[in-house]
Design an enzyme around this catalytic site. Structure first.
Site, PDB file in Angstrom:
ATOM      1  CG  ASP A 137      -4.740  -2.056   0.890  1.00 11.08           C
ATOM      2  OD1 ASP A 137      -3.518  -2.162   0.749  1.00 11.08           O
ATOM      3  OD2 ASP A 137      -5.272  -1.503   1.863  1.00 11.08           O
ATOM      4  CB  SER A 146      -0.965  -0.059   1.189  1.00  8.54           C
ATOM      5  OG  SER A 146      -2.047   0.828   1.019  1.00  8.54           O
TER       6      SER A 146
END
Length: 300
Positions: free
Chosen positions: A187, A59
C-alpha cells in the site's frame, strides 16, 4: 464567479492565450472504501470544466486516478461503481472464482490471512476502458507504492498500469503484496497517503483530497483487533499528512465527510457518495477562492 475570474485572467475581451488559463493538478488520497468520495470530486471538476494537467494517487486514489486519467467522467465512474458494488451476490461470485486454486497454493510460503491477489481483483472489477499501460492514458498519472524490504516510497508513472495500481492498493492483511521490478510492494499510503508532492511544478494549483479519516466509536467500548489495526494505520497516515502539510502544502487541501466508513465498506457505495456529496460545493468554493486570489494579485 469562477467563469468571470477566468475571463479576467484572459483579458476583458476574452482574447488571452490558452497559456493564461489557470492549470490544476490533483492528488487522490488513499483510504479504502472512503475513497469512493473521490467520485464526487471528479464530478465537481467536470462541472467546473477543469481537466487536470496531471494526476497522482495512492491506494484507492490510484484506482480513481486511473479512471479519470483514462478519460472517464465522474458520472461514468459513479454509474460503474454503483452498478458493480451494489450487487452483493455478483461480488461474492467474482471473489469466489479468485480464491486459491488448491490447499497447497493457500499454504504456499506459510499460512497467510490475506490470500486475494489484488491484480486479479482489479482486472475482474475495473472497467474495460482502463488501459494496460500508463502511456495509453489521456492524462499523465503517477501512483505511489511502498517497497516493503527497501523501506522506501516508490513512485510509478510508466509501464504496466495494473501492477502499479495493484501495488499502490495492496492493503496489508487484506491483499497479497505485489512483485514489480524485483521489489515487493505494498500500500502506497504507508509512506505517502496523499501524494500531492508528486505534482509540484505540474500545475499552477494543486488540489489534494484526503480520505484517510480517523478512528471513531464509543469511548466506553474497546475496539476489536481489526478495528484497532486499521485505526492505528489511520493515525500513522494522518501523522505523515500533517508533517507534509507543514513543509509544502498544496493550494487546496480538502477532507470529505467519510470518517464513519470502514476501509472495506465498498458495499455502502451509495451511502459514501451521499454523505460526501458536500465536497463538491466545498471544492468549487476553494477553486473560486484560489482563482480570485490570483486574479486580484495580478490586477494590483
Amino acid at each position: 464567479m469562477i467563469a468571470r475570474d477566468l475571463q479576467e485572467m484572459h483579458g476583458s475581451n476574452g482574447a488571452g492565450s490558452p497559456a493564461d488559463t489557470p492549470t490544476f493538478a490533483i492528488a487522490f488520497g488513499g483510504g479504502g472504501a472512503r475513497g469512493l468520495a473521490h467520485i464526487n470530486v471528479i464530478e465537481a471538476l467536470d462541472e467546473l470544466g477543469i481537466r487536470p494537467t496531471a494526476i497522482s494517487g495512492s491506494s484507492i486514489g490510484a484506482i480513481m486516478g486511473a479512471g479519470m486519467a483514462a478519460g472517464m467522467s465522474g458520472r461514468d465512474i459513479r454509474e460503474y461503481a454503483i452498478a458493480t458494488l451494489s450487487r452483493r451476490a455478483e461480488i461474492a461470485a467474482r471473489l469466489w472464482r479468485m480464491r486459491p486454486a488448491s490447499f497447497g497454493e493457500m499454504l504456499g510460503g506459510g499460512i497467510r490471512f490475506s490470500q486475494f491477489n489484488i491484480e486479479k481483483v482489479l482486472k475482474s472489477f475495473l472497467p474495460d476502458c482502463i488501459p494496460d499501460t500508463f502511456e495509453e492514458l489521456t492524462i499523465p498519472l503517477s501512483v505511489t507504492a511502498t517497497d516493503f524490504y527497501g523501506q522506501r516510497e516508490v513512485p510509478i508513472a510508466e509501464g504496466d498500469l495494473y501492477s502499479a495500481i495493484a501495488a499502490s492498493a495492496a492493503i496489508p492483511a487484506v491483499f497479497r503484496p505485489v512483485r514489480r521490478n524485483d521489489c515487493i510492494l505494498i500500500d502506497g499510503g504507508i509512506y505517502n497517503p496523499v501524494p500531492f508532492d508528486h505534482l509540484k511544478d505540474k500545475a499552477q494549483f494543486v488540489i489534494a483530497i484526503d480520505v484517510v479519516g480517523g478512528p471513531e466509536g464509543d469511548l466506553g467500548k474497546f475496539p476489536s483487533s481489526i478495528d484497532a489495526m486499521f485505526g492505528a494505520s489511520q493515525l500513522m497516515m494522518q501523522s505523515i499528512i500533517a508533517t507534509r502539510l507543514r513543509t509544502d502544502p498544496p493550494a487546496i487541501f480538502l477532507r470529505p465527510n467519510v470518517a464513519r466508513f470502514g476501509v472495506l465498506d465498498f458495499l455502502r457505495v451509495e451511502q459514501v457518495l451521499r454523505d460526501s456529496a458536500g465536497i463538491k460545493e466545498e471544492l468549487k468554493r476553494a477553486v473560486d477562492a484560489a482563482i480570485t486570489y490570483v486574479v486580484h494579485r495580478e490586477l494590483e
